[in-house]
Structures are given as structure tokens and as C-alpha cells.
Design an enzyme around this catalytic site. Structure first.
Site, PDB file in Angstrom:
ATOM      1  N   THR A  46       0.845  -1.193   0.000  1.00  0.00           N
ATOM      2  CA  THR A  46       0.000   0.000   0.000  1.00  0.00           C
ATOM      3  C   THR A  46       0.882   1.244   0.000  1.00  0.00           C
ATOM      4  OG1 THR A  46      -1.853  -1.078   1.115  1.00  0.00           O
ATOM      5  CG2 THR A  46      -1.701   1.310   1.325  1.00  0.00           C
ATOM      6  N   GLU A  76       1.053   4.227  -2.756  1.00  0.00           N
ATOM      7  CA  GLU A  76       0.758   5.632  -2.431  1.00  0.00           C
ATOM      8  C   GLU A  76       1.956   6.544  -2.689  1.00  0.00           C
ATOM      9  OE1 GLU A  76      -2.139   6.527  -2.129  1.00  0.00           O
ATOM     10  OE2 GLU A  76      -3.130   4.647  -1.631  1.00  0.00           O
ATOM     11  N   TRP A  86      -5.173   2.010 -14.851  1.00  0.00           N
ATOM     12  CA  TRP A  86      -6.383   1.903 -15.669  1.00  0.00           C
ATOM     13  C   TRP A  86      -6.993   3.271 -15.982  1.00  0.00           C
ATOM     14  CZ3 TRP A  86      -6.201   0.911 -10.490  1.00  0.00           C
ATOM     15  CH2 TRP A  86      -7.081   1.603  -9.675  1.00  0.00           C
ATOM     16  N   THR A 145       2.260   1.130 -20.101  1.00  0.00           N
ATOM     17  CA  THR A 145       1.264   0.437 -19.279  1.00  0.00           C
ATOM     18  C   THR A 145       0.025   0.254 -20.142  1.00  0.00           C
ATOM     19  OG1 THR A 145       0.408   2.533 -18.386  1.00  0.00           O
ATOM     20  CG2 THR A 145       2.109   1.396 -17.124  1.00  0.00           C
TER      21      THR A 145
END
Length: 440
Positions: free
Chosen positions: A247, A251, A262, A283
Site C-alpha cells: 500500500t 501511495e 487503468w 502500461t
């Protein structure tokens, strides 16, 4: 207030009620700031495009390892939230392994993505001096009367932990320190489990002056205490999707200018995810996020000229920690360009690393045999306790991490590395100290 309600209600409708975990609130924080300060979101876009332009021109100093000083603010109400130093050290070690592409699971990167996986050449260390020049171990601890710092239904409270006036902790100079706040971001609402959030750089060119989001004291990263640190024993049940400390890896990617891969299309508003991009060429497009699972068959968009699956192993997606393992070269270029344009003071070397040299010098540490074939014994003065041991290469990169419960006076570690010269780094609450060891 109506605008804030609309934005945050959309967040709840599209994430929290369909899945009880919301891994990252960075985009939603930007939307809320845009509702309060019109033009904020478009300024974020301009900042990103500026960084991409610089990265495309290859103005990043390839080969230069940028080192970022970190202060971790642990803000707790209950003893459980007051996580031990060992988890902080484990988190720093995780950051260094992942950002330097030294994580063991690089072997799991799928063949089609191996050519673009890259070493960011960015490292992190706990600060050794505070803004007033006083020695520190890079960790602060503050007990709060607040039960938690979870945002409410309207999105209020995202930045409360960063302000002492709201029972949080004020940041250290955000130009010179990466501030990480660790607190309870979930609270008592099981429908909204928020793991973390961060703002993109606020000092980049064309950033709107005077908006709430650009306040220097609000820069940094916030992480829920149960998912902070590699191997946090509290990351169980639904939280186990983020039990390897990634995480914070995710971040900090936002903090250094990266978007979700996405592109954050809002299907609720009818956006086609395959036409919304993160702005980085290597990506592949994805219609949505990985949804907390490791589905290697997922392929939501058709790519040209070669169709590839969704890159769920990217740190900027939402897969389980166990299948995250890469940044791409394009992402690396963005992060490094941000350090060269927006966060330059962060890597100027003005903040010394933490050290326990005040209490013990390297010559008081016995490492034997040295040179060694594989196993060494480490012995310290009786007054020194050690919580973690790292093995570094001669360039200071973390190779191995040895978590231990409480090392007093003597311990044995199995190095298991090729022949060469290394540093054993011993860490405790005061900081760290290095001892050179030769392996034959």
C-alpha cells in the site's frame, strides 16, 4: 456541501458498496479538492503532462540514485494502533526492494512485461535530524483522543491526521521530508475500508497557487495502520490483500506523480475505461482495476499492434500484494522527473540518515568470522538492543532483510549471498549503524 456529497456518494456507489475495500483515495481526494477549488484537477493534469514531457525528453539523470528522507508519524488511539518500530523498518526495506527492482518476486513478472519492468533508482531512509537539527530516529509517536481518522460520508476529514489542531500531527517541512502518517483510516465503518491516499506533487510548474490542496503542510502519504509494514500481523481477513507493505509502495507512487494504470475511468458516469489512459505508453489500457485479486487471465481492452493482458502486477493497480512486482520504465521516468522538477529539495542530501552511532560505534560491533563463507555471528555491547538487520551491497541497496524480535548482545544470521563485500545494517529505535563484512 452538495458538490462534496455528490462526489463522495459516487465514490461510495462505485466502490465501497460493491466491494468493502477501497485501496486508495488519491483520485477521490483530487475530485473533492476540485469541487472546493475549481481548476485543481486540471492543474493536476497539467503537472502530469509537464512531467511526461520532461521524461520523454530523457532529462532524468539515469544512473543517479535518488535518496529520499522519510519521517513516519504514528498517530494512535489504542495500543494496537501504536505499531512497533520493526514494522516501520520492514516498510522502509520493502520500499527499497520494490523501487530498486530487488524484490524476489520479479521472477513472477510475466514474459510480455519483463522488457518494460525497471529499476526506479529511488531509495528511502529514515531521517536522522528533525527540522530543528535535533537527532531523531525518523519516527514520531502521538496518542490522540480521536477514535479514528476515517473520512465521513461527505468526504470530510481526509487531511485531519496531518493537523495537530484536529488531534493529528503537523508535518515536518514537506520540502525536505517525505511525511508518512500511519493511523486508523477505517474506523467503525465496515463498508468503507480505506487503505491510504496521497497527493501528487504540489510544487510542480503550473500548479494553482493558494488552493487547499497545495498547502505545503498537507503533502505526504497516509496509510492505515493495519496494512503498514511488510508482514504486518494485523493484515488479516479482508485486509490480507495488502499484507506485504505495498500500500505504501502504491501511495508513494502517487506522491511521485503516478496515476492508477487503468486511468480511473468512472463507469458509473458512462466512461469507457479502454479509452481513458494513465498517460504512460508502456502500461497497457485496462477497463477497470484488478479488484483485489490476482487474475492473470484478465484482459479488458484490445491493444494495438500487440494485444496484451491487463498489467495487474503493476504497483499502481489494485491486485493483491502477492502478485504486485513492477514499475515500468515510463512510470520510472515520471517519478524521477518529478524529483527533478517538483520535489528537488527532497533529494538534495540535506537531511542526514538516522544513526545509533551516538551510542555505539562500528568498532564496538563484532562480526565473526569476517571474511565469512555464509554464516556470521554479530555481537554488541550489552546496552544496545537491535530490532532488525539488513544486508546491503556496496552501493547501499538492500539485498536481504532479517526481522528479529529482540536482539541483545549476540545473534547469528545466514547471509546466503555470492562472494563480495557487503554491509550489515543494524536498526533500532534510535536509528541504524553499518558494519562491513566480506563473503568469500
Amino acid at each position: 456541501m452538495k458538490i462534496r456529497l455528490t462526489v463522495f456518494a459516487l465514490l461510495l456507489a462505485t466502490t465501497s458498496f460493491s466491494q468493502s475495500i477501497h485501496r486508495c483515495a488519491t483520485v477521490n481526494a483530487i475530485q473533492l479538492r476540485d469541487a472546493e477549488t475549481p481548476g485543481y484537477a486540471s492543474a493536476v493534469n497539467r503537472t502530469f503532462e509537464k512531467a511526461k514531457e520532461i521524461a520523454t525528453r530523457k532529462e532524468t539523470n539515469a544512473g543517479v540514485v535518488y535518496q529520499v528522507p522519510v519521517v513516519v508519524h504514528i498517530v494512535y488511539n489504542s495500543p494496537e494502533e501504536n505499531i512497533p518500530n520493526g514494522l516501520v523498518y520492514a516498510q522502509i526495506a520493502r520500499l527499497n526492494r520494490d523501487y530498486r527492482k530487488m524484490n524476489a518476486d520479479t521472477t513472477d513478472t510475466r514474459t510480455e512485461f519483463k522488457p518494460v519492468a525497471a529499476d526506479a533508482e529511488i531509495e528511502f531512509y529514515l531521517a536522522g535530524t528533525d527540522p530543528d537539527g535535533n537527532p531523531t530516529g525518523g519516527i514520531t509517536r502521538t496518542q490522540t483522543s480521536r477514535a479514528d481518522f476515517a473520512p465521513d460520508f461527505f468526504g470530510n476529514g481526509l487531511d485531519d491526521v496531518k493537523q495537530s489542531s484536529l488531534e493529528g500531527v503537523d508535518s515536518w517541512d514537506t520540502d525536505n521530508y517525505l511525511n508518512i502518517w500511519v493511523c486508523d483510516l477505517v474506523g467503525g465503518n465496515p463498508l468503507f475500508q480505506l487503505f491510504g491516499f496521497a497527493y501528487p506533487p504540489a510544487t510542480a510548474p503550473n500548479w494553482p497557487a493558494g488552493s487547499a490542496a497545495t498547502s505545503p503542510e498537507l503533502e505526504g502519504v497516509v496509510i492505515h495502520y493495519e496494512v503498514f509494514g511488510d508482514g504486518n500481523p494485523l493484515a488479516t481477513g479482508a485486509l490480507s490483500v495488502s499484507d506485504k507493505g505495498r500500500t505504501a509502495v502504491h501511495e508513494i507512487g502517487h506522491y511521485l506523480g503516478l496515476r492508477h494504470i487503468w486511468g480511473d475511468a468512472n463507469v458509473f458516469l458512462g466512461e469507457d475505461g479502454c479509452t481513458v489512459d494513465d498517460g504512460i505508453d508502456d502500461t497497457p489500457n485496462a477497463a477497470d482495476n484488478a479488484a483485489q485479486v490476482c487474475n492473470f487471465n484478465k484482459n479488458t481492452c484490445t491493444d494495438t499492434p500487440t494485444d496484451v493482458p491487463d498489467m495487474i502486477e503493476n504497483y499502481m493497480d489494485y491486485a493483491q500484494d502477492q502478485c504486485m512486482n513492477l514499475f515500468t520504465q515510463g512510470q520510472v521516468d515520471i517519478m524521477r522527473s518529478m524529483l527533478e522538477t517538483a520535489r528537488t529539495e527532497l533529494v538534495d542530501g540535506s537531511v542526514a540518515p538516522s544513526s545509533i552511532d551516538e551510542r555505539v560505534s562500528a568498532d564496538q560491533i563484532a562480526v565473526f568470522p569476517n571474511p565469512a563463507k555464509d554464516v556470521v555471528q554479530i555481537q554488541l555491547p550489552t546496552e544496545i538492543e537491535v530490532e532488525n538487520i539488513l544486508l546491503l551491497d556496496i552501493n547501499g541497496r538492500t539485498i536481504r532483510f532479517f526481522p528479529i524480535n529482540r536482539f541483545i548482545q549476540s545473534t547469528v544470521v545466514n547471509l546466503d549471498v555470492p562472494a563480495g563485500s557487503y554491509l550489515l545494517q543494524l536498526q533500532n529505535a534510535e536509528g541504524l549503524v553499518n558494519k562491513r563484512v566480506v563473503v568469500y
